[in-house]
Scaffold this motif. Structure first.
Motif, PDB file in Angstrom:
ATOM      1  N   ASP A 187       0.858  -1.178   0.000  1.00  0.00           N
ATOM      2  CA  ASP A 187       0.000   0.000   0.000  1.00  0.00           C
ATOM      3  C   ASP A 187       0.899   1.235   0.000  1.00  0.00           C
ATOM      4  N   ASP A 188       0.324   2.406  -0.124  1.00  0.00           N
ATOM      5  CA  ASP A 188       1.113   3.639  -0.243  1.00  0.00           C
ATOM      6  C   ASP A 188       2.026   3.865   0.957  1.00  0.00           C
ATOM      7  N   GLU A 189       1.521   3.619   2.151  1.00  0.00           N
ATOM      8  CA  GLU A 189       2.313   3.829   3.366  1.00  0.00           C
ATOM      9  C   GLU A 189       3.506   2.878   3.415  1.00  0.00           C
ATOM     10  N   ALA A 190       3.284   1.614   3.114  1.00  0.00           N
ATOM     11  CA  ALA A 190       4.369   0.627   3.119  1.00  0.00           C
ATOM     12  C   ALA A 190       5.404   0.956   2.053  1.00  0.00           C
ATOM     13  N   ARG A 191       4.948   1.420   0.908  1.00  0.00           N
ATOM     14  CA  ARG A 191       5.865   1.803  -0.174  1.00  0.00           C
ATOM     15  C   ARG A 191       6.735   2.980   0.263  1.00  0.00           C
ATOM     16  N   ARG A 192       6.135   3.984   0.905  1.00  0.00           N
ATOM     17  CA  ARG A 192       6.896   5.143   1.395  1.00  0.00           C
ATOM     18  C   ARG A 192       7.939   4.706   2.420  1.00  0.00           C
ATOM     19  N   GLU A 193       7.545   3.804   3.330  1.00  0.00           N
ATOM     20  CA  GLU A 193       8.484   3.317   4.341  1.00  0.00           C
ATOM     21  C   GLU A 193       9.636   2.561   3.702  1.00  0.00           C
ATOM     22  N   ALA A 194       9.342   1.734   2.706  1.00  0.00           N
ATOM     23  CA  ALA A 194      10.383   0.974   2.019  1.00  0.00           C
ATOM     24  C   ALA A 194      11.339   1.904   1.277  1.00  0.00           C
ATOM     25  N   LEU A 195      10.798   2.924   0.628  1.00  0.00           N
ATOM     26  CA  LEU A 195      11.637   3.889  -0.085  1.00  0.00           C
ATOM     27  C   LEU A 195      12.532   4.665   0.882  1.00  0.00           C
TER      28      LEU A 195
END
Length: 107
Positions: free
Chosen positions: A7-15
């Motif tokens: 999801d968007d939040e997980a993607r931001r955290e991974a980035l």
């Protein structure tokens, strides 16, 4: 096996995590190149810092003064270190041989 959908939040955290890891590796290589750190310091830090431990041996060697891609590759071949080996994956004998290789070059 397909990658999981983030999801968007997980993607931001991974980035953010990936950007931080790149920053840590870049700082480490810069300190090596400038002489602020020695290879022994990097190897010791690899045991306790996951990001440093996941850094490729070739990348560390290439960032050392007077070591380029060719010298790093030849050294790794001579010491029987795989081109894809990471710092944390080095064996005790490989570490000792690497440190001995650069012992005479200390300022």
């Amino acid at each position: 096996m397909p990658l999981p959908e983030l999801d968007d939040e997980a993607r931001r955290e991974a980035l953010a995590k990936a950007a931080e890891a790149r920053k840590v590796r870049a700082e480490l290589k810069q300190k090596l190149k400038s002489g602020e750190m020695e290879l022994s310091d990097v190897l010791a830090r690899a045991d306790v810092d996951e990001t440093v431990g996941k850094t490729r041996v070739a990348a560390v060697l290439e960032s050392m003064p007077r070591v380029g891609k060719v010298r790093a590759r030849k050294l790794m071949e001579r010491l029987d270190i795989s081109p894809s080996r990471r710092l944390r994956g080095l064996g005790g004998n490989q570490r000792e041989k690497l440190l001995a290789e650069f012992e005479d070059e200390r300022p």
